[in-house]
Scaffold this motif. Structure first.
Motif, mmCIF file in Angstrom:
data_model
loop_
_atom_site.group_PDB
_atom_site.id
_atom_site.type_symbol
_atom_site.label_atom_id
_atom_site.label_comp_id
_atom_site.label_asym_id
_atom_site.label_seq_id
_atom_site.Cartn_x
_atom_site.Cartn_y
_atom_site.Cartn_z
ATOM 1 N N GLN A 11 29.328 39.863 -29.603
ATOM 2 C CA GLN A 11 28.425 40.280 -30.678
ATOM 3 C C GLN A 11 28.910 39.768 -32.027
ATOM 4 N N ASN A 12 30.204 39.809 -32.244
ATOM 5 C CA ASN A 12 30.804 39.306 -33.474
ATOM 6 C C ASN A 12 30.432 37.830 -33.681
ATOM 7 N N GLU A 13 30.533 37.053 -32.629
ATOM 8 C CA GLU A 13 30.190 35.620 -32.714
ATOM 9 C C GLU A 13 28.687 35.429 -32.912
ATOM 10 N N GLU A 14 27.869 36.202 -32.186
ATOM 11 C CA GLU A 14 26.409 36.083 -32.308
ATOM 12 C C GLU A 14 25.940 36.387 -33.733
ATOM 13 N N LEU A 15 26.616 37.301 -34.398
ATOM 14 C CA LEU A 15 26.252 37.668 -35.771
ATOM 15 C C LEU A 15 26.863 36.731 -36.811
ATOM 16 N N GLY A 16 27.634 35.765 -36.346
ATOM 17 C CA GLY A 16 28.252 34.816 -37.261
ATOM 18 C C GLY A 16 29.392 35.403 -38.073
ATOM 19 N N LEU A 17 30.059 36.387 -37.519
ATOM 20 C CA LEU A 17 31.136 37.068 -38.245
ATOM 21 C C LEU A 17 32.527 36.629 -37.808
ATOM 22 N N GLY A 18 32.595 35.587 -37.001
ATOM 23 C CA GLY A 18 33.868 35.156 -36.439
ATOM 24 C C GLY A 18 34.964 34.902 -37.451
ATOM 25 N N ASP A 19 34.606 34.439 -38.647
ATOM 26 C CA ASP A 19 35.628 34.165 -39.662
ATOM 27 C C ASP A 19 35.781 35.307 -40.675
ATOM 28 N N LYS A 20 35.057 36.420 -40.459
ATOM 29 C CA LYS A 20 35.105 37.549 -41.395
ATOM 30 C C LYS A 20 35.561 38.853 -40.753
ATOM 31 N N CYS A 21 35.338 38.993 -39.479
ATOM 32 C CA CYS A 21 35.664 40.226 -38.767
ATOM 33 C C CYS A 21 36.628 39.894 -37.632
#
Length: 141
Positions: A11-21
């Motif tokens: 889900q983190n990757e799908e939301l584009g948060l990989g470099d923030k979360c």
């Protein structure tokens, strides 16, 4: 870590948060991690007394946490940290924004939390309380 980790990472990757979360899992270098934080946020839904909370306070980090379990025993809202209702993402976001925007509040919460830890949660105080408890059990007084 835990049984939800794979789904949360996806889900983190799908939301584009990989470099923030980041989901960093178990760490043995907690003091070093806490030293890098500007604010410690603990949005737990169920926790008796998380060690991470008192560790962050001992490191003079301003704390925002949910009012569950034993957390309200440690966090006096506006004095040693900020409390928000569990599951209330809007209140959580507002509290984070408030602490980011107000350097005086950040300092007040950090100092208040640190003083509380020094007054009530040092190793010596915990040892004394444990000894007192066992003495009470032994004597029945």
């Amino acid at each position: 870590d835990g049984h939800e980790r794979a789904g949360l990472l996806r889900q983190n990757e799908e939301l584009g948060l990989g470099d923030k979360c980041f989901m960093i899992g178990h760490r043995n270098d907690v003091p070093q991690v806490l030293a890098e934080l500007d604010i410690f946020v603990l949005p737990t839904l169920d926790d008796a007394m998380p060690q991470s909370l008192t560790q962050a306070m001992a490191m003079k980090r301003p704390v925002i946490a949910t009012a569950v379990g034993g957390i309200p025993e440690v966090i006096r809202d506006g004095v040693t940290g900020l409390l928000v209702p569990p599951g209330d993402s809007v209140s959580l976001a507002r509290a984070i924004e408030q602490v980011i925007a107000d350097p005086t509040l950040r300092l007040t919460l950090a100092e208040g939390g640190y003083l509380l830890i020094q007054e009530r949660y040092t190793f010596e105080q915990m040892l004394d309380a444990t000894e007192s408890f066992y003495r009470h059990l032994r004597t029945g007084c």
